[in-house]
Design an enzyme around this catalytic site. Structure first.
Site, PDB file in Angstrom:
ATOM      1  N   TYR A  55      10.775  10.782 -14.551  1.00 43.82           N
ATOM      2  CA  TYR A  55      10.024  12.228 -14.674  1.00 43.82           C
ATOM      3  C   TYR A  55       9.722  12.205 -16.006  1.00 43.82           C
ATOM      4  O   TYR A  55      10.210  11.916 -17.078  1.00 43.82           O
ATOM      5  CB  TYR A  55      11.332  13.130 -14.164  1.00 43.82           C
ATOM      6  CG  TYR A  55      10.678  14.088 -12.972  1.00 43.82           C
ATOM      7  CD1 TYR A  55       9.606  14.840 -13.453  1.00 43.82           C
ATOM      8  CD2 TYR A  55      11.209  13.941 -11.946  1.00 43.82           C
ATOM      9  CE1 TYR A  55       8.851  15.495 -12.359  1.00 43.82           C
ATOM     10  CE2 TYR A  55      10.773  14.702 -10.950  1.00 43.82           C
ATOM     11  CZ  TYR A  55       9.705  15.574 -11.083  1.00 43.82           C
ATOM     12  OH  TYR A  55       9.004  16.391 -10.235  1.00 43.82           O
ATOM     13  N   ARG A 236      -4.352   4.807  -6.236  1.00 40.54           N
ATOM     14  CA  ARG A 236      -4.844   6.083  -5.960  1.00 40.54           C
ATOM     15  C   ARG A 236      -4.588   6.982  -6.731  1.00 40.54           C
ATOM     16  O   ARG A 236      -3.251   7.279  -7.174  1.00 40.54           O
ATOM     17  CB  ARG A 236      -4.264   6.670  -4.567  1.00 40.54           C
ATOM     18  CG  ARG A 236      -4.377   5.616  -3.249  1.00 40.54           C
ATOM     19  CD  ARG A 236      -4.540   6.368  -1.987  1.00 40.54           C
ATOM     20  NE  ARG A 236      -5.551   7.063  -1.651  1.00 40.54           N
ATOM     21  CZ  ARG A 236      -6.668   6.389  -1.151  1.00 40.54           C
ATOM     22  NH1 ARG A 236      -6.557   5.242  -0.804  1.00 40.54           N
ATOM     23  NH2 ARG A 236      -7.702   7.074  -0.700  1.00 40.54           N
TER      24      ARG A 236
END
Ligand SMILES: *Cc1c(COP(=O)(O)O)cnc(C)c1O
Length: 413
Positions: A55, A236
């Site tokens: 994170y 992507r």
């Protein structure tokens, strides 16, 4: 079995089997959807890495979590490489994909309800260019320009007239189904004349721009978005590029405005793809994509009408209705012959979006596999044969046999 450490084939043979099945489908068929390309093995490895676990809300050097020393280096590297590829001032590599990137730019540069000008979906624009079914069309007031009936090219006089009439905050150029050069410089001039920001969404074109096979939106545009999984040949994702003076607005709109933690494995994939774009081989690739599309269009034009009479980029839009077939029927028949294309509206299409008059084809994916102009010219002939004989199963199976030979000669990974 160790649920944590064992590899996918052991932990989940069902998902493993499906991935293998898709790998075979991609290997055996001709992937000709112009928004698709094949990411390199190196990009796929970055995507399947431990960077997925971290994170890191915030930006390099300014994170809300500890332990981001390495992630900071990865993100800074991706930013530096993208700057070098496109010669732009500021880069944000965190957008989750092309659609959120566009929303982020709109929210950075407009208030809700403000007016923007973009290309209509039915003539080549994207849903996120303010179509009424898209959030973008509900949150902002979009006015749309299109192509001229005369030559099926962008009508800059119409763009200028609409810009003067509606005084938009942003003028968006860039498309998903337009086979001609996007006149970035002229768009920017019109935008600046009416005090609007000039924005290019070069999702389809980024790789061609990097290769020098399409004019660059820089230095004309104020802000440029692109997906990183189309001609960019990466993971992507998306990037936003802008002038230095808009950097803070754009960064804030991405995080915390719209997103939470960045996808660090994707950021690493963008760094790898941008690194590959800086190599001479990529320039050759981008130029070959365009040559291949021209060869495809040339043979196809003997049998069906090519919208605008040809192509300058990686895609070809064809009207198949004169061959007595709808876009949907052509797509289905081509699928049976292992040629993947998509049905598409053509400008001023008298038919409906779910069964339009056209098909859209592109060469980025097959060019990654090493297909050349003579093969693309042959593929144009195969597509024409399927369109003309769409209900003849023998013809479809003979085309399929030829497709299998062609793809076997060009292994993927
Ligand atoms: C593909 C595309 C998008 C959207 O990208 P996603 O990653 O599918 O959200 C936006 N604009 C244009 C012009 C595109 O071609």
């Amino acid at each position: 079995m160790n649920r944590f450490r064992d590899s996918l084939d052991k932990v989940d043979p069902i998902v493993f089997g499906l991935i293998e099945k898709e790998r075979k489908r991609q290997q055996d068929g001709l992937e000709m959807i112009p928004s698709e390309s094949f990411a390199s093995l190196a990009v796929l490895q970055a995507l399947g890495s431990v960077l997925n676990n971290k994170y890191s809300e915030g930006y390099p050097g300014k994170r809300y979590y500890g332990g981001n020393q390495v992630v900071d280096e990865v993100e800074s590297l991706a930013i530096e490489r993208v700057k070098k590829v496109f010669g732009c001032e500021h880069v944000n590599v965190q957008p989750y994909s092309g659609s959120p990137a566009n929303v982020e730019v709109y929210s950075a540069l407009m208030e809700l309800g403000d007016t923007a000008l973009a290309m209509s979906l039915s003539e080549g624009g994207h849903l996120t260019h303010g179509h009424k079914v898209s959030f973008t069309g509900k949150a902002w007031k979009f006015v749309h320009y299109g192509v001229s009936r005369k030559d099926e090219r962008i009508d800059l006089e119409q763009v200028r007239a609409l810009a003067r009439e509606h005084k938009p905050k942003i003028i968006v150029c860039g498309a998903t189904a337009y086979s001609r050069i996007i006149p970035f410089k002229e768009f920017a001039e019109i935008a600046h004349e009416v005090g609007a920001y000039a924005m290019a969404d070069m999702s389809h074109l980024a790789g061609l721009v990097a290769a020098g096979a399409h004019p660059s939106p820089f230095p004309h545009m104020d802000v440029v978005t692109t997906t990183t999984h189309k001609t960019f040949n990466g993971p992507r994702g998306a990037v936003i590029m802008c002038r230095e003076e808009l950097a803070q607005k754009v960064d804030k709109a991405v995080f915390p405005g719209m997103q939470g933690g960045p996808h660090n494995h994707v950021t690493a994939g963008i760094a790898v793809a941008a690194g590959l774009m800086l190599k001479p081989e990529f320039k050759a690739y981008g130029k070959q994509v365009v040559k291949n599309a021209a060869a495809l269009a040339k043979t196809l034009s003997e049998s069906v009408r090519i919208i605008s009479g040809g192509t300058d980029n990686h895609l070809v839009l064809a009207d198949v209705s004169k061959a007595g077939v709808s876009g949907k029927e052509a797509e289905t028949a081509l699928d049976q012959a292992l040629i993947t294309v998509n049905k598409n509206m053509i400008p001023f299409d008298p038919r409906q979006p779910f069964d339009p008059s056209g098909i859209r084809m592109g060469t980025p994916a097959i060019t990654s596999r090493g297909f050349n102009e003579s093969e693309c010219s042959e593929i144009g002939g195969l597509i024409a044969r399927v369109v003309k004989n769409h209900s003849d199963s023998q013809a479809l199976s003979s085309v399929k046999q030829r497709v299998l030979e062609l793809t076997a000669a060009h292994p993927m990974y």
